[in-house]
Design an enzyme around this catalytic site. Structure first.
Site, PDB file in Angstrom:
ATOM      1  N   ASP A   1       0.843  -1.190   0.000  1.00 49.75           N
ATOM      2  CA  ASP A   1       0.000   0.000   0.000  1.00 49.75           C
ATOM      3  C   ASP A   1       0.886   1.251   0.000  1.00 49.75           C
ATOM      4  O   ASP A   1       2.049   1.212   0.418  1.00 49.75           O
ATOM      5  CB  ASP A   1      -0.884   0.032   1.256  1.00 49.75           C
ATOM      6  CG  ASP A   1      -1.838  -1.146   1.304  1.00 49.75           C
ATOM      7  OD1 ASP A   1      -2.167  -1.684   0.237  1.00 49.75           O
ATOM      8  OD2 ASP A   1      -2.234  -1.525   2.427  1.00 49.75           O
TER       9      ASP A   1
HETATM   10  N1  URA Z   1      -0.817  -5.899   4.139  1.00 51.17           N
HETATM   11  C1  URA Z   1      -1.365  -4.668   4.084  1.00 51.17           C
HETATM   12  O1  URA Z   1      -2.355  -4.408   4.746  1.00 51.17           O
HETATM   13  N2  URA Z   1      -0.810  -3.772   3.250  1.00 51.17           N
HETATM   14  C2  URA Z   1       0.280  -4.026   2.528  1.00 51.17           C
HETATM   15  O2  URA Z   1       0.742  -3.158   1.801  1.00 51.17           O
HETATM   16  C3  URA Z   1       0.856  -5.305   2.605  1.00 51.17           C
HETATM   17  C4  URA Z   1       0.280  -6.222   3.424  1.00 51.17           C
END
Ligand code: URA
Length: 242
Positions: A100
């Protein structure tokens, strides 16, 4: 591969490549080449008599800072590819899975699509290790819940290991290891046990650990040993080491 495409792999745009070809700066197997559309073996192509065009797989680790997206291009936001020099951006690297925008840490980029696919497929069980900072005090009850498989609204997460590193009422730090990576999965797992995340960093994919020498936004090529470890993990060592 077309000659102009092969020349662009040295770090030129296609139009710069065509100009270099027209100027007689490009040779194929020692002979000056003039047709930008000719089909060539890139390893036989040289510009100004220099090193042959780079071929073969390329694998990179990058320390993604917050605010950068795990995509190859975007009109508004900086992408992980924008952190690489021009010559590498032309090598058709793709990210292995996604982090993310607000999540930091290890992103692998590879020209090997099959390797990328296998590293994110639950079938090959490549572990992803995240360091999480969450609200409130984590206890063994949460570690047991993670190990039992957390139920989320649309799926049940596979059992995950949660190792609590530090816990207090102000917040806790823990390492969590998963072998799958659904949308916002770690954030959703922590929220589901009542400890929303404050920060999340990925530290390892399979046998490859984020190099502590890499600051946010920095990158390096994987070593031969790291690359071989990933290929072996995904059952691809036989294919690739022939
Ligand atoms: N889990 C998440 O919530 N976000 C990420 O970017 C990777 C794993």
């Amino acid at each position: 591969m077309r000659l102009d495409k092969a020349v662009s792999l040295t770090g030129m745009t296609r139009s710069e490549a065509r100009k270099a070809i027209a100027a007689g700066r490009v040779s194929v197997d020692g002979q000056t080449a003039r047709d930008p559309g000719a089909q060539v073996a890139p390893e036989q192509v040289r510009v100004d008599g220099g090193e042959p065009v780079p071929v073969g797989p390329l694998h990179i680790m990058l320390n993604k800072p917050a605010g950068v997206i795990t995509a190859t291009e975007d009109r508004r936001l900086p992408t992980v590819l924008d952190l690489l020099p021009e010559a590498l951006r032309r090598r058709e690297l793709g990210p292995v899975g996604r982090l993310d925008r607000d999540v930091t840490g290890l992103v692998l980029l590879t020209t090997d699509g099959q390797l990328a696919h296998r590293l994110i497929s639950p079938r090959w069980k490549a572990e992803k290790l995240y360091r999480a900072r969450c609200e409130g005090r984590l206890t063994e009850a949460e570690a047991e819940a993670f190990a039992g498989g957390i139920e989320l609204s649309d799926f049940t997460a596979k059992p995950a290991r949660l190792e609590i590193l530090e816990a207090s009422e102000e917040g806790s730090t823990a390492d969590v290891v998963l072998t799958e990576g659904k949308f916002h999965q770690v954030k959703r797992m922590f929220a589901a046990v009542g400890h929303p995340l404050v920060a999340l960093e990925r530290l390892r994919i399979g046998c490859v650990t984020l190099d502590p020498a890499l600051g946010p936004g920095e990158w390096r090529e994987l070593t031969g040993e790291e690359a071989r470890g990933l290929l072996a993990l995904c059952g691809m060592d036989e294919i690739n080491l022939k």
